[in-house]
Scaffold this motif. Structure first.
Motif, PDB file in Angstrom:
ATOM      1  N   VAL A   1       0.835  -1.200   0.000  1.00 49.12           N
ATOM      2  CA  VAL A   1       0.000   0.000   0.000  1.00 49.12           C
ATOM      3  C   VAL A   1       0.871   1.253   0.000  1.00 49.12           C
ATOM      4  O   VAL A   1       0.615   2.209  -0.754  1.00 49.12           O
ATOM      5  N   SER A   2       1.907   1.266   0.832  1.00 51.90           N
ATOM      6  CA  SER A   2       2.789   2.431   0.919  1.00 51.90           C
ATOM      7  C   SER A   2       3.491   2.691  -0.407  1.00 51.90           C
ATOM      8  O   SER A   2       3.624   3.840  -0.833  1.00 51.90           O
ATOM      9  N   LEU A   3       3.934   1.625  -1.052  1.00 53.33           N
ATOM     10  CA  LEU A   3       4.617   1.765  -2.335  1.00 53.33           C
ATOM     11  C   LEU A   3       3.668   2.304  -3.401  1.00 53.33           C
ATOM     12  O   LEU A   3       4.008   3.218  -4.160  1.00 53.33           O
ATOM     13  N   ALA A   4       2.458   1.766  -3.449  1.00 51.49           N
ATOM     14  CA  ALA A   4       1.482   2.217  -4.439  1.00 51.49           C
ATOM     15  C   ALA A   4       1.088   3.671  -4.208  1.00 51.49           C
ATOM     16  O   ALA A   4       0.897   4.439  -5.165  1.00 51.49           O
ATOM     17  N   ALA A   5       0.987   4.061  -2.948  1.00 48.24           N
ATOM     18  CA  ALA A   5       0.555   5.418  -2.621  1.00 48.24           C
ATOM     19  C   ALA A   5       1.580   6.471  -3.032  1.00 48.24           C
ATOM     20  O   ALA A   5       1.242   7.656  -3.155  1.00 48.24           O
ATOM     21  N   GLN A   6       2.831   6.057  -3.251  1.00 51.38           N
ATOM     22  CA  GLN A   6       3.866   7.008  -3.642  1.00 51.38           C
ATOM     23  C   GLN A   6       3.789   7.387  -5.114  1.00 51.38           C
ATOM     24  O   GLN A   6       4.451   8.331  -5.546  1.00 51.38           O
ATOM     25  N   ASN A   7       2.979   6.659  -5.876  1.00 54.30           N
ATOM     26  CA  ASN A   7       2.846   6.941  -7.307  1.00 54.30           C
ATOM     27  C   ASN A   7       1.778   8.018  -7.516  1.00 54.30           C
ATOM     28  O   ASN A   7       0.601   7.785  -7.250  1.00 54.30           O
ATOM     29  N   PRO A   8       2.160   9.194  -8.003  1.00 55.05           N
ATOM     30  CA  PRO A   8       1.176  10.284  -8.173  1.00 55.05           C
ATOM     31  C   PRO A   8       0.342  10.159  -9.447  1.00 55.05           C
ATOM     32  O   PRO A   8      -0.595  10.937  -9.645  1.00 55.05           O
ATOM     33  N   ASP A   9       0.661   9.182 -10.287  1.00 54.30           N
ATOM     34  CA  ASP A   9       0.002   9.080 -11.589  1.00 54.30           C
ATOM     35  C   ASP A   9      -0.845   7.813 -11.729  1.00 54.30           C
ATOM     36  O   ASP A   9      -0.913   7.224 -12.806  1.00 54.30           O
ATOM     37  N   LEU A  10      -1.481   7.406 -10.660  1.00 57.48           N
ATOM     38  CA  LEU A  10      -2.290   6.189 -10.707  1.00 57.48           C
ATOM     39  C   LEU A  10      -3.554   6.404 -11.540  1.00 57.48           C
ATOM     40  O   LEU A  10      -4.217   7.442 -11.432  1.00 57.48           O
ATOM     41  N   GLU A  11      -3.876   5.420 -12.352  1.00 54.61           N
ATOM     42  CA  GLU A  11      -5.126   5.443 -13.106  1.00 54.61           C
ATOM     43  C   GLU A  11      -6.296   5.175 -12.156  1.00 54.61           C
ATOM     44  O   GLU A  11      -6.106   4.769 -11.003  1.00 54.61           O
TER      45      GLU A  11
END
Length: 282
Positions: A66-76
């Motif tokens: 979750v923490s890793l995914a949350a660091q991506n500002p360009d999520l679809e």
């Protein structure tokens, strides 16, 4: 320490303080949380509850994802939906662990993790509730209690509940936590516009870290914002590099941007803990 309220560096110091003010204390407390959680289990030689251990291991893994995914500002949109679902699952898993093993160190660690997530999302009410649950767990360990109370005080400070934050931060703590406690008290007094008390607390914190040759750049910035320029601290030379805090010992595997400060605090705690253990009867 000299006072110079009109320093030309005050604007820069205040800007840096606003951006990073509470981060270093939080990082140190997270490192201590992992350390004390681990040493508590080791020193008490408790029987390992394999079910709780496995549940907590799964929670740690999901939290990392979750923490890793949350660091991506360009999520679809699909990825954002999946992230939200994973967060809900993580909270559900933590609640399940606490419900089944609420008196264990695993439950304490999971609640500390949950409170951190809630703070990251500005959910002060949720973080307060999680930390109250963690405080209610009686693990008979002064270090764990100190970590929880200081984190609780940080949440109250962030929520602008200054009197409650001050009350919690003034609680008795082991000597290894006194520097972090004094720095946090300085932050609270700053928020209360009590400059004199803030200066005194920051000076106390600086004196304590000076005794163990530890440096904290953000603490120095906080002091400079009040016109105080502390004497530089020269770190002790060592032929042996201090090991980093093992990742599995942190509450939520937070990235430690100030590893030196965190490790020094943990090492000091280790010395204190070993000293206490040597005085215990066989």
């Amino acid at each position: 320490m000299a006072l110079n309220p009109s320093s030309p560096n005050s604007d820069n110091s205040m800007q840096a303080l606003k951006q990073h003010g509470g981060n270093i204390v939080t990082i140190i407390l997270l490192a201590l949380a992992g350390y004390f959680g681990w040493t508590y289990w080791q020193n008490n030689h408790a029987r390992v509850d394999t079910v709780a251990a496995d549940q907590y291991a799964d929670i740690q893994l999901l939290n990392e994802q979750v923490s890793l995914a949350a660091q991506n500002p360009d999520l679809e949109d699909d990825a954002l939906a999946a992230l939200s679902e994973s967060r809900d699952q993580l909270n559900s898993d933590i609640d399940s662990l606490v419900g089944a093993h609420g008196d264990s160190v695993y439950a304490w660690q999971a609640l500390m993790m949950k409170a951190r997530m809630q703070m990251d999302n500005d959910d002060f009410a949720g973080a307060t509730a999680s930390l109250k649950q963690a405080l209610a767990i009686d693990l008979d360990d002064a270090g764990l209690k100190a970590i929880t109370r200081l984190r609780y005080a940080q949440v109250l400070l962030a929520a602008d509940e200054l009197e409650g934050a001050l009350s919690e931060a003034k609680s008795d703590v082991p000597i290894s936590f006194e520097a972090s406690q004094q720095e946090l008290l300085g932050d609270i007094y700053q928020a209360k516009n009590d400059k004199e008390a803030a200066i005194k607390a920051y000076n106390n914190a600086w004196s304590l870290i000076s005794e163990r040759n530890e440096t904290r750049a953000v603490l120095a910035l906080k002091m400079e914002s009040l016109g105080i320029y502390p004497e530089p601290i020269e770190a002790q030379d060592s032929l042996i590099q201090q090991p980093a805090v093992p990742q599995e010992l942190t509450v939520d595997n937070a990235v430690m941007t100030d590893n030196d400060s965190a490790n020094n605090e943990v090492n000091s705690s280790n010395e204190s803990n070993n000293s206490n253990n040597s005085n215990k009867p066989e």
